[in-house]
Design a protein around this motif. Structure first.
Motif, short mmCIF file in Angstrom:
data_model
loop_
_atom_site.label_atom_id
_atom_site.label_comp_id
_atom_site.label_asym_id
_atom_site.label_seq_id
_atom_site.Cartn_x
_atom_site.Cartn_y
_atom_site.Cartn_z
N VAL A 1 37.81 102.44 -30.35
CA VAL A 1 36.48 102.02 -29.95
C VAL A 1 36.60 101.30 -28.87
CG1 VAL A 1 34.45 100.72 -30.94
CG2 VAL A 1 35.82 101.89 -32.56
N GLU A 2 35.38 101.41 -27.79
CA GLU A 2 35.04 100.73 -26.77
C GLU A 2 34.80 99.34 -26.92
OE1 GLU A 2 35.68 100.83 -23.29
OE2 GLU A 2 36.04 103.26 -23.29
N VAL A 3 35.31 98.27 -26.76
CA VAL A 3 35.06 96.87 -26.81
C VAL A 3 34.65 96.34 -25.40
CG1 VAL A 3 35.64 94.48 -27.91
CG2 VAL A 3 36.28 96.60 -29.08
N GLU A 4 33.70 95.36 -25.48
CA GLU A 4 33.15 94.65 -24.27
C GLU A 4 33.54 93.27 -24.43
OE1 GLU A 4 29.27 95.14 -21.52
OE2 GLU A 4 29.24 93.74 -23.55
N PHE A 5 34.15 92.79 -23.42
CA PHE A 5 34.70 91.31 -23.46
C PHE A 5 34.06 90.66 -22.01
CE2 PHE A 5 38.03 93.80 -25.23
CZ PHE A 5 38.52 92.67 -26.11
N CYS B 1 52.82 94.82 -52.55
CA CYS B 1 52.21 94.85 -51.24
C CYS B 1 50.75 94.60 -51.11
CB CYS B 1 52.37 96.39 -50.63
SG CYS B 1 54.10 96.46 -50.20
N VAL B 2 50.05 94.07 -50.18
CA VAL B 2 48.65 94.07 -49.80
C VAL B 2 48.56 94.96 -48.63
CG1 VAL B 2 46.76 92.68 -49.27
CG2 VAL B 2 48.55 91.87 -50.74
N ARG B 3 47.94 96.08 -48.70
CA ARG B 3 48.01 97.02 -47.44
C ARG B 3 47.03 96.67 -46.24
NH1 ARG B 3 49.07 103.10 -49.53
NH2 ARG B 3 51.11 103.02 -50.54
N THR B 4 45.70 96.82 -46.81
CA THR B 4 44.88 96.71 -45.66
C THR B 4 43.74 95.24 -45.99
OG1 THR B 4 43.75 98.68 -46.49
CG2 THR B 4 44.85 98.99 -44.80
N PRO B 5 44.10 94.43 -45.92
CA PRO B 5 42.97 93.24 -46.06
C PRO B 5 42.13 93.03 -44.93
CG PRO B 5 45.00 92.42 -45.34
CD PRO B 5 45.44 93.93 -45.67
N LYS B 6 40.90 92.71 -45.16
CA LYS B 6 40.02 92.58 -44.20
C LYS B 6 39.75 90.65 -44.18
CE LYS B 6 36.54 96.09 -43.77
NZ LYS B 6 34.93 96.30 -43.78
N PRO B 7 39.38 90.36 -43.09
CA PRO B 7 39.22 88.78 -42.93
C PRO B 7 37.75 88.43 -43.63
CG PRO B 7 38.64 89.96 -40.84
CD PRO B 7 39.18 90.80 -41.55
N ARG B 8 37.87 87.26 -44.21
CA ARG B 8 36.65 86.80 -44.88
C ARG B 8 35.51 86.86 -44.25
NH1 ARG B 8 40.78 83.73 -47.66
NH2 ARG B 8 40.98 84.47 -49.96
N GLN B 9 35.71 86.27 -42.75
CA GLN B 9 34.58 86.14 -41.99
C GLN B 9 34.59 87.17 -40.77
OE1 GLN B 9 34.52 82.25 -41.24
NE2 GLN B 9 32.95 81.59 -43.02
N SER B 10 33.52 87.45 -40.15
CA SER B 10 33.57 88.22 -39.05
C SER B 10 34.18 87.56 -37.77
CB SER B 10 32.22 88.95 -38.63
OG SER B 10 31.43 87.66 -38.22
N LEU B 11 34.97 88.00 -36.88
CA LEU B 11 35.48 87.27 -35.69
C LEU B 11 35.43 87.94 -34.51
CD1 LEU B 11 38.51 89.27 -35.02
CD2 LEU B 11 39.19 88.42 -37.28
N HIS B 12 35.45 87.19 -33.25
CA HIS B 12 35.51 87.66 -32.06
C HIS B 12 37.16 88.02 -31.47
CE1 HIS B 12 31.19 87.04 -30.83
NE2 HIS B 12 31.25 86.18 -32.00
N ARG C 1 30.41 91.02 -29.11
CA ARG C 1 30.05 91.13 -30.37
C ARG C 1 31.29 90.74 -31.40
NH1 ARG C 1 29.64 96.72 -32.97
NH2 ARG C 1 30.05 95.42 -34.81
N SER C 2 30.92 90.14 -32.62
CA SER C 2 31.95 89.97 -33.60
C SER C 2 32.12 91.34 -34.40
CB SER C 2 31.44 88.72 -34.51
OG SER C 2 30.19 89.33 -35.25
N TYR C 3 33.49 91.15 -35.06
CA TYR C 3 33.94 92.46 -35.80
C TYR C 3 34.45 91.86 -37.10
CZ TYR C 3 33.65 94.98 -31.49
OH TYR C 3 33.06 95.54 -30.06
#
Length: 320
Positions: A272-276, A227-238, A248-250
Protein backbone atom coordinates in the motif's frame (compact mmCIF):
# COMPACT_ATOMS: atom_id res chain seq x y z
CA UNK A 1 22.06 37.79 5.88
CA UNK A 2 18.60 39.12 6.75
CA UNK A 3 15.64 36.93 5.83
CA UNK A 4 13.28 38.19 3.13
CA UNK A 5 9.66 37.05 2.73
CA UNK A 6 7.96 35.70 0.75
CA UNK A 7 10.68 33.08 0.32
CA UNK A 8 12.61 33.02 -2.92
CA UNK A 9 14.39 29.72 -3.54
CA UNK A 10 16.43 28.63 -6.58
CA UNK A 11 14.29 27.02 -9.30
CA UNK A 12 16.94 24.34 -9.96
CA UNK A 13 16.60 21.13 -7.90
CA UNK A 14 19.13 20.82 -5.09
CA UNK A 15 22.13 18.61 -5.95
CA UNK A 16 23.99 17.39 -2.85
CA UNK A 17 26.79 14.80 -2.55
CA UNK A 18 25.75 11.23 -1.68
CA UNK A 19 24.85 10.85 1.99
CA UNK A 20 24.35 14.60 2.55
CA UNK A 21 21.00 15.70 3.97
CA UNK A 22 18.77 18.47 2.61
CA UNK A 23 18.00 20.84 5.52
CA UNK A 24 16.14 24.15 5.85
CA UNK A 25 18.12 27.38 6.11
CA UNK A 26 17.79 29.66 9.17
CA UNK A 27 14.88 31.54 7.56
CA UNK A 28 12.90 28.31 7.21
CA UNK A 29 12.64 29.03 3.51
CA UNK A 30 14.87 26.94 1.28
CA UNK A 31 16.49 23.54 1.44
CA UNK A 32 20.32 23.66 1.39
CA UNK A 33 23.02 20.98 1.44
CA UNK A 34 23.89 20.37 5.09
CA UNK A 35 27.47 21.07 6.18
CA UNK A 36 29.48 18.05 7.31
CA UNK A 37 31.92 17.37 10.16
CA UNK A 38 34.79 19.88 10.17
CA UNK A 39 33.24 22.17 7.53
CA UNK A 40 32.51 25.88 8.04
CA UNK A 41 28.90 26.65 8.94
CA UNK A 42 26.59 29.60 9.61
CA UNK A 43 22.87 30.30 10.13
CA UNK A 44 22.41 30.17 6.35
CA UNK A 45 24.61 27.06 6.03
CA UNK A 46 23.52 24.77 8.89
CA UNK A 47 25.24 21.54 9.96
CA UNK A 48 23.74 18.12 9.31
CA UNK A 49 21.64 17.71 12.48
CA UNK A 50 20.46 14.29 11.23
CA UNK A 51 23.98 13.06 11.98
CA UNK A 52 24.18 14.73 15.38
CA UNK A 53 26.29 17.68 14.14
CA UNK A 54 26.03 21.24 15.46
CA UNK A 55 27.62 24.59 14.55
CA UNK A 56 30.22 25.66 17.11
CA UNK A 57 30.54 29.47 17.12
CA UNK A 58 33.07 29.61 20.00
CA UNK A 59 35.91 30.35 17.56
CA UNK A 60 33.75 32.60 15.46
CA UNK A 61 35.21 34.34 12.43
CA UNK A 62 33.11 36.67 10.29
CA UNK A 63 29.88 34.98 11.33
CA UNK A 64 31.11 31.45 10.63
CA UNK A 65 31.50 28.49 12.96
CA UNK A 66 32.66 24.92 12.46
CA UNK A 67 30.58 21.72 12.40
CA UNK A 68 31.29 19.47 15.38
CA UNK A 69 29.67 16.23 16.55
CA UNK A 70 27.96 15.67 19.87
CA UNK A 71 29.74 13.20 22.12
CA UNK A 72 29.37 9.58 21.01
CA UNK A 73 31.18 6.29 20.58
CA UNK A 74 33.79 5.90 17.85
CA UNK A 75 33.62 3.20 15.14
CA UNK A 76 36.26 0.60 14.30
CA UNK A 77 36.29 -0.70 10.72
CA UNK A 78 39.12 -3.03 9.66
CA UNK A 79 41.37 -1.59 12.37
CA UNK A 80 40.74 2.06 11.45
CA UNK A 81 39.00 4.32 13.99
CA UNK A 82 36.36 6.85 12.89
CA UNK A 83 34.89 9.58 15.11
CA UNK A 84 31.18 9.97 15.84
CA UNK A 85 29.58 11.95 12.97
CA UNK A 86 32.51 11.33 10.60
CA UNK A 87 31.77 10.45 6.96
CA UNK A 88 34.21 8.23 5.09
CA UNK A 89 34.61 6.02 2.00
CA UNK A 90 36.07 2.58 2.80
CA UNK A 91 35.95 1.84 -0.95
CA UNK A 92 35.04 3.94 -3.98
CA UNK A 93 31.70 2.09 -4.08
CA UNK A 94 30.52 2.99 -0.55
CA UNK A 95 29.85 6.22 1.38
CA UNK A 96 29.64 5.51 5.13
CA UNK A 97 29.07 7.41 8.37
CA UNK A 98 29.89 6.62 12.00
CA UNK A 99 26.91 7.24 14.30
CA UNK A 100 27.62 6.64 17.97
CA UNK A 101 29.42 3.33 17.43
CA UNK A 102 27.25 2.11 14.52
CA UNK A 103 28.27 2.29 10.86
CA UNK A 104 25.72 3.00 8.11
CA UNK A 105 26.61 2.93 4.40
CA UNK A 106 24.96 3.82 1.10
CA UNK A 107 26.14 2.46 -2.29
CA UNK A 108 27.64 4.94 -4.75
CA UNK A 109 27.25 2.55 -7.69
CA UNK A 110 23.82 1.55 -8.99
CA UNK A 111 23.03 -2.16 -8.67
CA UNK A 112 20.37 -2.11 -11.38
CA UNK A 113 19.80 -5.20 -13.48
CA UNK A 114 19.20 -5.17 -17.21
CA UNK A 115 17.09 -7.63 -19.16
CA UNK A 116 17.72 -8.40 -22.87
CA UNK A 117 15.61 -6.30 -25.22
CA UNK A 118 15.54 -5.83 -28.99
CA UNK A 119 17.64 -2.67 -28.69
CA UNK A 120 20.16 -4.36 -26.36
CA UNK A 121 20.06 -8.16 -26.83
CA UNK A 122 23.27 -8.97 -24.92
CA UNK A 123 23.70 -6.52 -22.02
CA UNK A 124 26.95 -6.89 -20.08
CA UNK A 125 28.52 -4.97 -17.20
CA UNK A 126 32.09 -3.91 -17.85
CA UNK A 127 34.77 -2.40 -15.60
CA UNK A 128 36.41 0.55 -17.33
CA UNK A 129 39.88 1.78 -16.49
CA UNK A 130 39.97 4.80 -14.15
CA UNK A 131 36.26 4.29 -13.31
CA UNK A 132 35.05 2.80 -10.06
CA UNK A 133 31.59 1.57 -11.07
CA UNK A 134 30.89 -0.98 -13.78
CA UNK A 135 28.82 0.25 -16.73
CA UNK A 136 26.39 -1.49 -19.07
CA UNK A 137 27.42 -2.13 -22.67
CA UNK A 138 25.32 -3.72 -25.40
CA UNK A 139 27.13 -6.40 -27.36
CA UNK A 140 26.10 -6.80 -30.97
CA UNK A 141 25.23 -10.31 -32.15
CA UNK A 142 24.01 -11.73 -35.42
CA UNK A 143 20.58 -10.54 -36.58
CA UNK A 144 19.10 -13.99 -35.88
CA UNK A 145 20.68 -14.11 -32.40
CA UNK A 146 19.55 -10.56 -31.69
CA UNK A 147 15.90 -11.41 -32.38
CA UNK A 148 15.92 -14.68 -30.38
CA UNK A 149 17.50 -13.11 -27.29
CA UNK A 150 15.20 -10.08 -27.37
CA UNK A 151 12.12 -12.31 -27.77
CA UNK A 152 12.98 -14.17 -24.52
CA UNK A 153 11.24 -11.44 -22.55
CA UNK A 154 8.67 -10.34 -25.13
CA UNK A 155 5.38 -11.99 -26.10
CA UNK A 156 5.67 -14.15 -29.16
CA UNK A 157 3.64 -12.67 -31.98
CA UNK A 158 4.25 -14.22 -35.41
CA UNK A 159 2.68 -11.19 -37.14
CA UNK A 160 5.52 -8.83 -36.31
CA UNK A 161 8.66 -8.41 -34.27
CA UNK A 162 8.36 -6.13 -31.21
CA UNK A 163 9.02 -2.52 -32.15
CA UNK A 164 11.04 -0.20 -29.93
CA UNK A 165 8.21 2.35 -29.63
CA UNK A 166 5.81 -0.35 -28.42
CA UNK A 167 7.94 -2.04 -25.77
CA UNK A 168 5.42 -2.13 -22.93
CA UNK A 169 2.65 -3.72 -24.99
CA UNK A 170 4.96 -6.56 -26.07
CA UNK A 171 6.71 -6.92 -22.70
CA UNK A 172 6.37 -10.29 -20.97
CA UNK A 173 6.14 -9.09 -17.36
CA UNK A 174 8.43 -10.93 -14.96
CA UNK A 175 8.39 -10.09 -11.23
CA UNK A 176 10.11 -11.90 -8.34
CA UNK A 177 8.60 -12.40 -4.89
CA UNK A 178 9.30 -9.72 -2.27
CA UNK A 179 12.37 -10.48 -0.16
CA UNK A 180 12.15 -10.97 3.61
CA UNK A 181 12.07 -7.76 5.68
CA UNK A 182 15.58 -6.54 6.54
CA UNK A 183 14.64 -6.19 10.23
CA UNK A 184 12.93 -8.60 12.61
CA UNK A 185 11.45 -5.62 14.50
CA UNK A 186 10.99 -1.94 13.66
CA UNK A 187 10.98 -0.38 10.19
CA UNK A 188 12.96 -2.24 7.53
CA UNK A 189 13.19 -2.68 3.76
CA UNK A 190 11.89 -5.42 1.47
CA UNK A 191 12.87 -5.66 -2.21
CA UNK A 192 11.94 -7.40 -5.45
CA UNK A 193 12.96 -7.29 -9.13
CA UNK A 194 10.49 -6.51 -11.92
CA UNK A 195 10.42 -5.42 -15.57
CA UNK A 196 6.86 -4.00 -15.30
CA UNK A 197 7.84 -0.54 -16.61
CA UNK A 198 7.65 1.36 -19.93
CA UNK A 199 11.21 0.31 -20.88
CA UNK A 200 10.61 -3.40 -20.04
CA UNK A 201 13.86 -3.23 -18.05
CA UNK A 202 14.53 -5.43 -15.03
CA UNK A 203 14.76 -3.04 -12.07
CA UNK A 204 14.93 -3.29 -8.30
CA UNK A 205 11.86 -2.07 -6.38
CA UNK A 206 11.69 -1.53 -2.62
CA UNK A 207 8.98 -1.14 0.01
CA UNK A 208 9.00 -0.38 3.73
CA UNK A 209 8.10 -3.23 6.05
CA UNK A 210 7.48 -3.81 9.74
CA UNK A 211 7.14 -7.38 10.97
CA UNK A 212 6.46 -6.10 14.51
CA UNK A 213 7.35 -2.98 16.53
CA UNK A 214 10.45 -3.45 18.71
CA UNK A 215 8.40 -2.61 21.83
CA UNK A 216 5.40 -4.78 20.86
CA UNK A 217 3.95 -6.42 24.03
CA UNK A 218 4.11 -10.22 24.11
CA UNK A 219 0.59 -11.67 24.12
CA UNK A 220 -0.34 -14.74 26.11
CA UNK A 221 -0.88 -17.86 24.04
CA UNK A 222 -4.15 -19.74 24.28
CA UNK A 223 -4.21 -22.97 26.26
CA UNK A 224 -2.60 -25.82 24.31
CA UNK A 225 -1.06 -23.44 21.71
CA UNK A 226 2.56 -22.31 21.62
CA UNK A 227 2.32 -19.44 19.09
CA UNK A 228 0.44 -16.16 18.62
CA UNK A 229 0.46 -15.72 14.85
CA UNK A 230 -0.98 -12.37 13.74
CA UNK A 231 -1.92 -10.06 16.63
CA UNK A 232 -3.25 -6.53 16.05
CA UNK A 233 -2.34 -3.51 18.18
CA UNK A 234 -5.12 -2.51 20.58
CA UNK A 235 -5.09 1.08 19.26
CA UNK A 236 -4.42 2.52 15.81
CA UNK A 237 -0.91 3.91 15.30
CA UNK A 238 1.07 6.23 13.06
CA UNK A 239 4.11 4.79 11.27
CA UNK A 240 7.43 6.59 11.75
CA UNK A 241 10.13 6.53 9.09
CA UNK A 242 13.40 8.45 9.56
CA UNK A 243 11.83 11.16 11.71
CA UNK A 244 8.73 11.55 9.51
CA UNK A 245 5.22 10.37 10.49
CA UNK A 246 2.42 8.84 8.40
CA UNK A 247 -0.35 11.37 7.74
CA UNK A 248 -3.06 8.86 8.71
CA UNK A 249 -3.23 6.20 11.41
CA UNK A 250 -3.40 2.44 10.78
CA UNK A 251 -4.24 -0.70 12.72
CA UNK A 252 -2.02 -3.23 10.94
CA UNK A 253 -1.50 -6.90 11.70
CA UNK A 254 1.94 -7.91 12.98
CA UNK A 255 3.65 -11.27 13.33
CA UNK A 256 3.51 -12.66 16.84
CA UNK A 257 5.85 -14.92 18.81
CA UNK A 258 6.25 -18.53 19.92
CA UNK A 259 7.35 -20.18 23.15
CA UNK A 260 8.96 -23.24 21.52
CA UNK A 261 11.86 -21.63 19.62
CA UNK A 262 9.97 -21.06 16.37
CA UNK A 263 9.79 -17.63 14.75
CA UNK A 264 6.81 -16.02 13.02
CA UNK A 265 7.33 -14.30 9.66
CA UNK A 266 4.94 -12.77 7.07
CA UNK A 267 3.33 -15.36 4.80
CA UNK A 268 0.68 -13.37 2.87
CA UNK A 269 1.19 -9.60 2.38
CA UNK A 270 -0.11 -6.67 0.33
CA UNK A 271 1.58 -3.41 -0.69
CA UNK A 272 0.00 0.00 0.00
CA UNK A 273 1.17 3.58 -0.68
CA UNK A 274 1.64 5.40 2.64
CA UNK A 275 2.06 9.20 2.84
CA UNK A 276 4.54 10.63 5.36
CA UNK A 277 4.86 14.18 6.70
CA UNK A 278 8.23 15.47 7.95
CA UNK A 279 8.98 18.11 10.64
CA UNK A 280 10.24 20.48 7.92
CA UNK A 281 6.78 20.32 6.27
CA UNK A 282 7.67 18.02 3.37
CA UNK A 283 5.37 15.21 2.23
CA UNK A 284 6.43 12.03 0.44
CA UNK A 285 4.95 8.63 -0.34
CA UNK A 286 6.48 5.19 0.11
CA UNK A 287 5.23 1.72 -0.70
CA UNK A 288 4.75 -0.30 2.47
CA UNK A 289 4.09 -3.95 3.27
CA UNK A 290 0.87 -4.80 5.11
CA UNK A 291 0.66 -8.27 6.64
CA UNK A 292 -2.41 -10.42 6.03
CA UNK A 293 -1.14 -13.69 7.51
CA UNK A 294 2.00 -14.95 9.29
CA UNK A 295 3.43 -18.47 9.53
CA UNK A 296 5.48 -19.91 12.40
CA UNK A 297 8.46 -22.18 11.62
CA UNK A 298 11.98 -23.18 12.65
CA UNK A 299 13.68 -21.73 9.53
CA UNK A 300 14.39 -18.44 11.25
CA UNK A 301 16.02 -15.57 9.29
CA UNK A 302 19.23 -14.04 10.57
CA UNK A 303 19.28 -10.37 11.50
CA UNK A 304 20.27 -8.22 8.50
CA UNK A 305 20.47 -4.62 9.61
CA UNK A 306 22.10 -1.81 7.61
CA UNK A 307 23.69 -0.58 10.83
CA UNK A 308 26.17 -3.18 12.01
CA UNK A 309 25.77 -2.66 15.76
CA UNK A 310 22.17 -1.97 16.73
CA UNK A 311 18.46 -2.03 15.89
CA UNK A 312 17.42 0.98 17.93
CA UNK A 313 19.54 3.86 16.58
CA UNK A 314 18.51 5.66 13.40
CA UNK A 315 19.28 8.84 11.49
CA UNK A 316 16.91 11.27 13.18
CA UNK A 317 14.80 13.20 10.67
CA UNK A 318 16.68 11.96 7.61
CA UNK A 319 14.38 11.71 4.57
CA UNK A 320 14.34 12.18 0.83
Amino acid sequence: QACTYPCQCPSQPLQCPAGTSHVLDACGCCKVCARQLGELCSLQKPCDHHKGLYCDFSKIHRGSGICLAHEGATCDLLGKIYHNGESFQPTCKLQCICMDGAIGCIPLCSDDLRLPSPECPNPRRVKFRNKCCEEWICEEGSEENRFETGMAVFREDPAHKPELNNLQENCLVQTTEWSACSKSCGMGISARVTNDNPQCRLEKETRLCMVRPCDFPMEKTKKGKKCVRTPKPRQSLHFEFSGCTSTRSYRPKFCGSCTDGRCCTPYVTSTVEVEFRCPEGDFFQRKMMFIKMCSCHYDCPRDNDIFLATYHRRMVGDHV
